[in-house]
Design a protein around this motif. Structure first.
Motif, PDB file in Angstrom:
ATOM      1  N   PHE A 187     -35.377  -4.150  10.464  1.00 26.70           N
ATOM      2  CA  PHE A 187     -34.493  -3.098   9.956  1.00 26.70           C
ATOM      3  C   PHE A 187     -33.707  -3.534   8.716  1.00 26.70           C
ATOM      4  O   PHE A 187     -33.138  -2.720   8.007  1.00 26.70           O
ATOM      5  N   ILE A 188     -33.694  -4.857   8.438  1.00 24.40           N
ATOM      6  CA  ILE A 188     -32.943  -5.362   7.302  1.00 24.40           C
ATOM      7  C   ILE A 188     -33.879  -5.692   6.119  1.00 24.40           C
ATOM      8  O   ILE A 188     -33.458  -6.205   5.100  1.00 24.40           O
ATOM      9  N   LEU A 189     -35.166  -5.342   6.293  1.00 26.19           N
ATOM     10  CA  LEU A 189     -36.123  -5.599   5.204  1.00 26.19           C
ATOM     11  C   LEU A 189     -36.190  -4.421   4.245  1.00 26.19           C
ATOM     12  O   LEU A 189     -36.247  -3.274   4.659  1.00 26.19           O
TER      13      LEU A 189
ATOM     14  N   GLN B 207     -25.255  -1.452 -10.751  1.00 26.62           N
ATOM     15  CA  GLN B 207     -26.666  -1.404 -10.397  1.00 26.62           C
ATOM     16  C   GLN B 207     -27.125  -2.734  -9.789  1.00 26.62           C
ATOM     17  O   GLN B 207     -27.809  -2.773  -8.782  1.00 26.62           O
ATOM     18  N   GLN B 208     -26.719  -3.832 -10.439  1.00 25.28           N
ATOM     19  CA  GLN B 208     -27.154  -5.158  -9.993  1.00 25.28           C
ATOM     20  C   GLN B 208     -26.716  -5.466  -8.563  1.00 25.28           C
ATOM     21  O   GLN B 208     -27.463  -6.025  -7.786  1.00 25.28           O
ATOM     22  N   TYR B 209     -25.458  -5.147  -8.268  1.00 31.69           N
ATOM     23  CA  TYR B 209     -24.888  -5.700  -7.039  1.00 31.69           C
ATOM     24  C   TYR B 209     -24.493  -4.699  -5.956  1.00 31.69           C
ATOM     25  O   TYR B 209     -24.211  -5.106  -4.846  1.00 31.69           O
ATOM     26  N   SER B 210     -24.401  -3.395  -6.285  1.00 34.07           N
ATOM     27  CA  SER B 210     -24.054  -2.507  -5.178  1.00 34.07           C
ATOM     28  C   SER B 210     -25.003  -1.321  -5.005  1.00 34.07           C
ATOM     29  O   SER B 210     -24.820  -0.531  -4.097  1.00 34.07           O
TER      30      SER B 210
ATOM     31  N   SER C 279     -26.894  -0.673   3.334  1.00 35.65           N
ATOM     32  CA  SER C 279     -26.469  -2.075   3.342  1.00 35.65           C
ATOM     33  C   SER C 279     -27.397  -2.844   2.413  1.00 35.65           C
ATOM     34  O   SER C 279     -28.411  -2.315   1.966  1.00 35.65           O
ATOM     35  N   GLU C 280     -27.023  -4.076   2.116  1.00 33.40           N
ATOM     36  CA  GLU C 280     -27.913  -4.954   1.356  1.00 33.40           C
ATOM     37  C   GLU C 280     -29.107  -5.255   2.254  1.00 33.40           C
ATOM     38  O   GLU C 280     -28.952  -5.354   3.469  1.00 33.40           O
ATOM     39  N   LYS C 281     -30.291  -5.340   1.672  1.00 28.38           N
ATOM     40  CA  LYS C 281     -31.461  -5.672   2.494  1.00 28.38           C
ATOM     41  C   LYS C 281     -32.217  -6.830   1.872  1.00 28.38           C
ATOM     42  O   LYS C 281     -32.030  -7.135   0.705  1.00 28.38           O
TER      43      LYS C 281
HETATM   44  C1  HCR Z   1     -29.165 -12.593  -2.775  1.00 29.82           C
HETATM   45  C2  HCR Z   1     -30.125 -11.434  -2.848  1.00 29.82           C
HETATM   46  C3  HCR Z   1     -31.323 -11.804  -3.664  1.00 29.82           C
HETATM   47  C4  HCR Z   1     -30.970 -12.032  -5.143  1.00 29.82           C
HETATM   48  C5  HCR Z   1     -30.275 -10.861  -5.790  1.00 29.82           C
HETATM   49  C6  HCR Z   1     -29.916 -11.064  -7.289  1.00 29.82           C
HETATM   50  C7  HCR Z   1     -29.089 -12.307  -7.472  1.00 29.82           C
HETATM   51  C8  HCR Z   1     -31.223 -11.131  -8.063  1.00 29.82           C
HETATM   52  C9  HCR Z   1     -31.069 -10.962  -9.543  1.00 29.82           C
HETATM   53  C10 HCR Z   1     -30.378  -9.693  -9.924  1.00 29.82           C
HETATM   54  O1  HCR Z   1     -30.256  -9.610 -11.339  1.00 29.82           O
HETATM   55  C11 HCR Z   1     -29.078  -9.702  -9.274  1.00 29.82           C
HETATM   56  C12 HCR Z   1     -29.179  -9.940  -7.812  1.00 29.82           C
HETATM   57  C13 HCR Z   1     -28.541  -9.127  -7.026  1.00 29.82           C
HETATM   58  C14 HCR Z   1     -28.546  -9.204  -5.556  1.00 29.82           C
HETATM   59  O2  HCR Z   1     -27.287  -8.876  -5.167  1.00 29.82           O
HETATM   60  C15 HCR Z   1     -29.086 -10.485  -4.969  1.00 29.82           C
HETATM   61  C16 HCR Z   1     -29.529 -10.236  -3.533  1.00 29.82           C
HETATM   62  C17 HCR Z   1     -28.518  -9.745  -2.558  1.00 29.82           C
HETATM   63  C18 HCR Z   1     -29.156  -9.993  -1.213  1.00 29.82           C
HETATM   64  C19 HCR Z   1     -30.382 -10.837  -1.448  1.00 29.82           C
HETATM   65  C20 HCR Z   1     -30.608 -11.704  -0.251  1.00 29.82           C
HETATM   66  C21 HCR Z   1     -31.887 -12.464  -0.343  1.00 29.82           C
HETATM   67  C22 HCR Z   1     -30.639 -10.823   1.000  1.00 29.82           C
HETATM   68  C23 HCR Z   1     -30.541 -11.571   2.287  1.00 29.82           C
HETATM   69  C24 HCR Z   1     -30.113 -10.562   3.347  1.00 29.82           C
HETATM   70  C25 HCR Z   1     -30.264 -11.074   4.741  1.00 29.82           C
HETATM   71  C26 HCR Z   1     -29.265 -12.089   5.134  1.00 29.82           C
HETATM   72  C27 HCR Z   1     -30.123  -9.953   5.699  1.00 29.82           C
END
Ligand code: HCR
Length: 403
Positions: free
Chosen positions: A36-38, A83-86, A94-96
């Motif tokens: 579910f988090i993929l 866009q990059q982070y939210s 949620s973040e996946k």
């Molecule tokens: C950390 C992250 C993968 C990398 C993502 C990066 C750093 C990649 C480059 C982009 O320009 C900016 C960027 C934004 C993302 O916020 C960042 C990702 C957020 C989550 C993801 C993890 C690998 C997710 C792991 C989640 C698990 C614990 C459930």
């Protein structure tokens, strides 16, 4: 603690998952997360976040005053953060965990411009390393002579319920008309909300933009905003190198909006609303027209099965790609060669980077990635040339068939 956001059917998998991250080795790609988090999106697609407002991306090219240009570059950078982070948390709840790209994976697209004023902006994103994962990208706008190039990898660690991610890499923004370069460092981040099953990103400390014209932007991030109490808070300044005078100060929340003020007079120059500024969707060719290495074509079956929740197919299709990749690497080892990156080359010295990275802390970090990935114009024009030749051959063939 209660993992409130974890779906009932996945509750039993969340505890073991939390245990597995507690002992993980720092490579986010190696984490096996519950389905579910993929996310069905590959990390190569994330490079597009840099230019989802093409008009703001090219705006500095139309400004003749170098100080105002530096401000416009800073403004553009700040407008990419939402866009990059939210964006994933907003869209998916949620973040996946993104799909971990294979070596050589490509994500290509363009931001079209029906008005003709911005011109077409092109995105080239390529996975240049698999272990550890590194994605390189170039974003080009020929009309305005704007080029962004960069790469990033991550170093992660887990402690106290959060994953801390250090971004390794940098971006370079180039203006052809003024022969001007900007070196952009990337903020560190941490992932909150994991124990509750609803991860989201917060940015840490700071990042900088150094220009070849001697301007320095410093951006400081504060998670839940310990001063204002608001999330995604930042405060940025633009100064001339060697001077303490603040030329411009920008404050706000990168996910909501910010205000640009003149340093001395504190006069308000502009407010930017991140919520109402629309993004321009990236055009990506239909799958059947894509190269086999293009992300959405290569992952199509995996993506479809993630969307429909068909875990078995996700597993078998992912394994197919992984096995194919293992075979390729084995063959390369046997033949004593390395995978040829299509658009990027690793160099040990990049003059623009070396010149702008003199400030302490930047260069030392880069050394750890074993070189710097640069966009290879020669490779790029060769690919374009081949595509043209291929197109012409196909047209000729079609003409002959008709005849
Ligand atoms: C950390 C992250 C993968 C990398 C993502 C990066 C750093 C990649 C480059 C982009 O320009 C900016 C960027 C934004 C993302 O916020 C960042 C990702 C957020 C989550 C993801 C993890 C690998 C997710 C792991 C989640 C698990 C614990 C459930």
């Amino acid at each position: 603690e209660e993992a409130g956001a974890v779906p009932a059917a996945a509750k039993s998998s969340w505890g073991p998952f939390l245990k597995s991250i507690a002992s993980f080795n720092g490579d986010l790609a190696s984490l096996t997360a519950p389905p579910f988090i993929l996310s069905s999106t590959s990390l190569t697609e994330y490079s597009g976040y840099w230019a989802e407002h093409p008009e703001i991306f090219v705006a500095p090219a139309q400004e003749n005053d170098p100080q105002k240009r530096a401000l416009l570059v800073l403004k553009w950078f700040l407008t990419t953060l939402k866009q990059q982070y939210s964006s994933r948390s907003e869209k998916l709840g949620s973040e996946k965990k993104p799909l971990n790209p294979f070596l050589g994976e490509l994500f290509l697209g363009k931001w079209k411009d029906p008005t003709g004023e911005i011109g077409e902006t092109q995105l080239i994103s390529e996975q240049v390393s698999h272990h550890p994962p590194v994605t390189a990208y170039a974003i080009l706008n020929e009309k305005h002579g704007v080029k962004l190039e960069g790469y990033n990898g991550q170093k992660a660690s887990f402690s106290g319920g959060t994953i801390s991610v250090k971004q390794v890499g940098h971006a370079k923004y180039h203006l052809r008309e003024f022969d001007e370069d900007y070196l952009i460092t990337l903020p560190s981040l941490h992932i909150e909300g994991i124990v509750y099953g609803s991860p989201y990103v917060e940015l840490n400390r700071g990042s900088t933009i150094h220009s070849s014209t001697g301007y320095i932007a410093q951006i400081d991030y504060s998670g839940k905003g310990w001063i204002t109490g608001k999330k995604n808070t930042f405060s940025a300044t633009l100064k001339k190198e060697g001077s303490k005078d603040i030329l411009y100060a920008i404050n706000g929340q990168w996910s909501d909006g910010f205000t640009i003020k003149e340093g001395k007079s504190k006069k308000e120059l502009e407010t930017y609303n991140a919520k109402t500024t629309e993004i321009t969707p990236l055009y990506v060719a239909p799958i059947e027209e894509q190269d086999p290495l293009e992300s959405r074509r290569a992952w199509a079956k995996v993506q479809e099965s993630i969307t429909t929740g068909d875990l078995e197919t996700t597993g078998t299709e992912k394994s197919k790609i992984e096995n194919e990749q293992r075979e390729l690497r084995k063959k390369e080892r046997e033949e004593g060669r390395e995978w040829e990156r299509r658009y990027f080359t690793r160099v040990m010295d990049d003059p623009v980077f070396t010149r702008l990275a003199e400030s302490p802390g930047i260069a030392a970090e880069e050394g750890k990635t074993d070189g710097i990935w640069v966009f290879d114009e020669k490779k790029f024009s060769q690919v374009a040339e081949k595509a043209r030749a291929g197109g012409e051959a196909r047209a000729e063939e079609a003409a002959n068939t008709v005849a």
